[in-house]
Design an enzyme around this catalytic site. Structure first.
Site, PDB file in Angstrom:
ATOM      1  N   ASP A 177       7.356  17.859  41.791  1.00  0.00           N
ATOM      2  CA  ASP A 177       7.047  18.493  43.091  1.00  0.00           C
ATOM      3  C   ASP A 177       5.659  18.181  43.664  1.00  0.00           C
ATOM      4  O   ASP A 177       4.979  19.098  44.162  1.00  0.00           O
ATOM      5  CB  ASP A 177       7.217  20.018  42.996  1.00  0.00           C
ATOM      6  CG  ASP A 177       8.651  20.455  42.683  1.00  0.00           C
ATOM      7  OD1 ASP A 177       9.516  19.588  42.493  1.00  0.00           O
ATOM      8  OD2 ASP A 177       8.887  21.673  42.612  1.00  0.00           O
ATOM      9  N   LYS A 216      16.083  19.522  44.172  1.00  0.00           N
ATOM     10  CA  LYS A 216      16.516  20.804  43.606  1.00  0.00           C
ATOM     11  C   LYS A 216      16.164  21.916  44.577  1.00  0.00           C
ATOM     12  O   LYS A 216      15.299  21.747  45.432  1.00  0.00           O
ATOM     13  CB  LYS A 216      15.829  21.033  42.257  1.00  0.00           C
ATOM     14  CG  LYS A 216      14.311  21.069  42.393  1.00  0.00           C
ATOM     15  CD  LYS A 216      13.631  21.236  41.062  1.00  0.00           C
ATOM     16  CE  LYS A 216      12.135  21.300  41.223  1.00  0.00           C
ATOM     17  NZ  LYS A 216      11.645  22.441  42.007  1.00  0.00           N
ATOM     18  N   CYS A 242       7.306  25.443  38.452  1.00  0.00           N
ATOM     19  CA  CYS A 242       8.266  24.356  38.242  1.00  0.00           C
ATOM     20  C   CYS A 242       7.975  23.518  37.003  1.00  0.00           C
ATOM     21  O   CYS A 242       8.901  23.089  36.314  1.00  0.00           O
ATOM     22  CB  CYS A 242       8.388  23.516  39.504  1.00  0.00           C
ATOM     23  SG  CYS A 242       9.198  24.467  40.811  1.00  0.00           S
TER      24      CYS A 242
END
Ligand code: VGL
Ligand code: ZN
Length: 201
Positions: free
Chosen positions: A12, A110, A155
């Site tokens: 990310d 995701k 994450c």
């Protein structure tokens, strides 16, 4: 020589998680040069991209009377409510402009399910619905993972713990991660990763 059994998982590294973004992680942009250098020498590189439909259930704006960073109960467990971030197709969902994405073999998205958040690169937050990344890695014969990116306590943490639970040998390079640290979430994440057998480097 790059190791064919090892993958670098870059979590990310997107505009919204960097300074100036909707859910900025302090110092999120500082890790980009180091990640680029690591990607250049890695045997396999996977990037993850948080990728929410507008009106996603993890957004505070989707819940009447709720503010960002409040926690609510969802059918799959407690859920932190976030500012709107990484909306599909919007600028904030793009990778940081300095990230050398050409090094990536695979980009996995995701968080696209409107009703469930997905911090982990392996499972949605119900801890059940797979993203497909496990199969991708296993069919390539990869059993060791090095993880870097944003955010350490969300994450990266969820991805590392899930990967260790799936039997991968996991190292998190903390120097190439940055955290959000909501109410001690960073210390809890570090303890949880150690407990799961993740190597913190
Ligand atoms: C993340 C909060 C919401 C992360 C993603 O990448 O750590 N955190 N969505
Ligand atoms: Zn998100």
């Amino acid at each position: 020589m790059p190791d064919a059994n090892e993958a670098l998982i870059v979590i990310d590294v997107q505009k919204d998680f960097c300074p100036g973004g909707a859910l900025a992680v302090p110092g999120g942009d500082q890790i980009v040069p180091g990640i680029n250098a690591l990607m250049a020498g890695a045997g396999a590189v996977v990037l993850t991209q948080d990728w929410h439909p507008s009106g996603h259930s993890s957004f505070a704006s989707s819940h009447e009377g709720r503010d960002p960073y409040e926690v609510i109960d969802m059918p799959y467990g407690p859920q932190v409510l976030w500012p709107d971030h990484c909306v599909q197709g919007r600028k904030g969902a793009r990778f940081h402009a300095g990230l050398q994405v050409d090094h990536a073999d695979m980009i996995i998205r995701k968080g696209y399910n409107p009703d469930i958040d997905s911090y982990s690169a392996f499972f949605e937050n119900d801890h059940e619905t797979p993203t497909g990344l496990e199969g991708y890695l296993r069919t390539r014969g990869i059993d060791r993972l090095v993880m870097v990116g944003l955010a350490t306590d969300f994450c990266v943490n969820y991805s590392a713990v899930d990967a260790a639970g799936l039997g991968f040998d996991v190292t998190v390079r903390l120097d190439l991660c940055r955290g959000i640290d909501l109410d001690g979430s960073l210390d809890a994440a570090l303890a949880g990763m150690r407990q799961a057998g993740v190597t913190l480097a």
